[in-house]
Design a protein around this motif. Structure first.
Motif, PDB file in Angstrom:
ATOM      1  N   VAL A  41     -10.602 -34.046 -75.910  1.00 31.13           N
ATOM      2  CA  VAL A  41      -9.252 -34.480 -75.550  1.00 31.13           C
ATOM      3  C   VAL A  41      -9.225 -34.720 -74.051  1.00 31.13           C
ATOM      4  N   SER A  42      -8.830 -35.921 -73.633  1.00 29.14           N
ATOM      5  CA  SER A  42      -8.832 -36.270 -72.213  1.00 29.14           C
ATOM      6  C   SER A  42      -7.452 -36.704 -71.752  1.00 29.14           C
ATOM      7  N   PHE A  43      -7.253 -36.638 -70.429  1.00 29.23           N
ATOM      8  CA  PHE A  43      -5.952 -36.894 -69.820  1.00 29.23           C
ATOM      9  C   PHE A  43      -6.136 -37.749 -68.567  1.00 29.23           C
ATOM     10  N   VAL A  44      -5.362 -38.840 -68.469  1.00 25.51           N
ATOM     11  CA  VAL A  44      -5.461 -39.733 -67.313  1.00 25.51           C
ATOM     12  C   VAL A  44      -4.061 -40.164 -66.901  1.00 25.51           C
ATOM     13  N   ASP A  49       5.243 -40.295 -64.024  1.00 25.01           N
ATOM     14  CA  ASP A  49       5.614 -39.296 -65.032  1.00 25.01           C
ATOM     15  C   ASP A  49       4.897 -39.493 -66.366  1.00 25.01           C
ATOM     16  N   THR A  50       3.805 -40.239 -66.394  1.00 22.48           N
ATOM     17  CA  THR A  50       3.149 -40.574 -67.662  1.00 22.48           C
ATOM     18  C   THR A  50       1.659 -40.257 -67.614  1.00 22.48           C
ATOM     19  N   VAL A  51       1.180 -39.614 -68.663  1.00 24.24           N
ATOM     20  CA  VAL A  51      -0.242 -39.311 -68.806  1.00 24.24           C
ATOM     21  C   VAL A  51      -0.720 -39.864 -70.145  1.00 24.24           C
ATOM     22  N   THR A  52      -1.815 -40.616 -70.122  1.00 24.78           N
ATOM     23  CA  THR A  52      -2.425 -41.101 -71.354  1.00 24.78           C
ATOM     24  C   THR A  52      -3.340 -40.017 -71.898  1.00 24.78           C
ATOM     25  N   ILE A  53      -3.086 -39.622 -73.152  1.00 33.76           N
ATOM     26  CA  ILE A  53      -3.880 -38.580 -73.800  1.00 33.76           C
ATOM     27  C   ILE A  53      -4.720 -39.219 -74.911  1.00 33.76           C
ATOM     28  N   THR A  54      -5.999 -38.905 -74.918  1.00 36.14           N
ATOM     29  CA  THR A  54      -6.910 -39.416 -75.936  1.00 36.14           C
ATOM     30  C   THR A  54      -7.544 -38.249 -76.669  1.00 36.14           C
ATOM     31  N   ALA A  55      -7.494 -38.274 -77.993  1.00 33.95           N
ATOM     32  CA  ALA A  55      -8.116 -37.246 -78.829  1.00 33.95           C
ATOM     33  C   ALA A  55      -9.125 -37.916 -79.745  1.00 33.95           C
ATOM     34  N   ASP A  56     -10.341 -37.347 -79.837  1.00 36.03           N
ATOM     35  CA  ASP A  56     -11.424 -38.011 -80.553  1.00 36.03           C
ATOM     36  C   ASP A  56     -12.277 -36.978 -81.298  1.00 36.03           C
ATOM     37  N   ILE A  57     -12.516 -37.234 -82.592  1.00 32.42           N
ATOM     38  CA  ILE A  57     -13.435 -36.388 -83.364  1.00 32.42           C
ATOM     39  C   ILE A  57     -14.594 -37.196 -83.953  1.00 32.42           C
ATOM     40  N   ALA A  82       7.726 -27.470 -62.913  1.00 31.60           N
ATOM     41  CA  ALA A  82       7.670 -28.751 -62.207  1.00 31.60           C
ATOM     42  C   ALA A  82       8.148 -29.904 -63.080  1.00 31.60           C
ATOM     43  N   LEU A  83       8.395 -29.626 -64.368  1.00 28.93           N
ATOM     44  CA  LEU A  83       8.798 -30.659 -65.314  1.00 28.93           C
ATOM     45  C   LEU A  83      10.285 -30.531 -65.634  1.00 28.93           C
ATOM     46  N   SER A  84      10.882 -31.652 -66.028  1.00 31.15           N
ATOM     47  CA  SER A  84      12.301 -31.620 -66.395  1.00 31.15           C
ATOM     48  C   SER A  84      12.579 -32.649 -67.483  1.00 31.15           C
ATOM     49  N   GLY A  85      13.640 -32.407 -68.252  1.00 30.31           N
ATOM     50  CA  GLY A  85      14.016 -33.342 -69.301  1.00 30.31           C
ATOM     51  C   GLY A  85      13.167 -33.197 -70.545  1.00 30.31           C
ATOM     52  N   ALA A  86      13.283 -34.188 -71.436  1.00 27.21           N
ATOM     53  CA  ALA A  86      12.581 -34.161 -72.716  1.00 27.21           C
ATOM     54  C   ALA A  86      11.225 -34.851 -72.610  1.00 27.21           C
ATOM     55  N   ALA A  87      10.381 -34.601 -73.593  1.00 27.90           N
ATOM     56  CA  ALA A  87       9.085 -35.275 -73.696  1.00 27.90           C
ATOM     57  C   ALA A  87       9.209 -36.439 -74.661  1.00 27.90           C
ATOM     58  N   ALA A 151       9.353 -36.081 -67.066  1.00 34.07           N
ATOM     59  CA  ALA A 151       9.655 -36.172 -65.637  1.00 34.07           C
ATOM     60  C   ALA A 151       8.847 -35.118 -64.873  1.00 34.07           C
ATOM     61  N   GLY A 152       8.044 -35.601 -63.904  1.00 28.88           N
ATOM     62  CA  GLY A 152       7.207 -34.718 -63.105  1.00 28.88           C
ATOM     63  C   GLY A 152       5.801 -34.521 -63.639  1.00 28.88           C
ATOM     64  N   LEU A 153       5.461 -35.161 -64.766  1.00 27.02           N
ATOM     65  CA  LEU A 153       4.162 -34.932 -65.400  1.00 27.02           C
ATOM     66  C   LEU A 153       3.027 -35.621 -64.648  1.00 27.02           C
TER      67      LEU A 153
END
Length: 219
Positions: A41-44, A49-57, A82-87, A151-153
């Motif tokens: 699982v990777s994060f970029v 406020d946005t992170v692309t998440i990739t999950a691979d099996i 450090a985060l606020s609001g909804a996801a 927000a803040g991610l």
């Protein structure tokens, strides 16, 4: 010669950017069937406020895998304050629209039905996502990519934090026949890839050009 050096500099710059664009990555392993099944699982960072998440099996992570469905993902976050609001989720490649649970140290290891990591001893998560339906409409999710926005991610929120995953309908993976897996990652680390081909090529041409220039001056 002036343009030659400009071109080489551009190649090196592109190569350096190519080589360093990587965020945290977690290597997960099965914790309920004696291991031998894995996930990455990777994060970029991807905009404000946005992170692309990739999950691979899929292969080569699990050699010989012919079938598997990522049902759920769990995350801890480094600094929830450090985060606020909804996801929210966008640009989603999964077969369903993810269902989100987002609450500091309060997300259960069970998100309903088979979407659980019960028995792993891992509870009190910050974020949980239902991303699959056990091979139902839309097929199997062996590879998922989506944009998570809060927000803040930043990608650093996932650095050295727990990651969990539930996989169902597994078939064909080498030495794995249970059919389901609950995986946990010990925490993400920053991956620095090897220098890209552009860097190596650029430095080589730069050295060649510099050698010719010195030789010409001596002549």
């Amino acid at each position: 010669m002036k343009y030659f050096y400009q071109i080489i500099s551009a190649l090196v710059l592109v190569g350096v950017c190519n080589a360093t664009q990587a965020g945290p990555i977690s290597n997960l392993e099965d914790v309920t069937n004696g291991g031998v099944f894995f996930a990455d699982v990777s994060f970029v960072n991807n905009g404000v406020d946005t992170v692309t998440i990739t999950a691979d099996i899929g292969s080569p992570i699990n050699a010989g895998l012919t079938q598997g469905d990522i049902l759920g993902l769990w995350f801890d976050l480094a600094d929830f304050s450090a985060l606020s609001g909804a996801a929210s989720i966008s640009a989603n490649s999964a077969s369903t629209t993810p269902v989100i649970s987002f609450s500091e140290n309060a997300v259960s290891s069970s998100l309903g039905g088979n979407v659980n990591i019960n028995g792993s001893g891992e509870n009190n998560w910050d974020l949980g996502l239902v991303v699959g339906e056990n091979g139902k409409s839309g097929g199997f999710n062996q590879f998922i990519r989506f944009d998570l926005k809060i927000a803040g991610l930043l990608e650093s929120q996932f650095q050295d934090q727990r990651v969990g995953m539930r996989v169902q309908s597994i078939k064909g993976a080498t030495n794995f026949s249970s059919g389901s897996s609950k995986l946990i990652g010990p925490g993400g680390t920053v991956v620095i890839p090897e220098p890209s081909l552009f860097v190596i090529l650029g430095l080589g041409l730069f050295g060649l050009g510099l050698t010719r220039r010195i030789t010409a001056k001596r002549a």
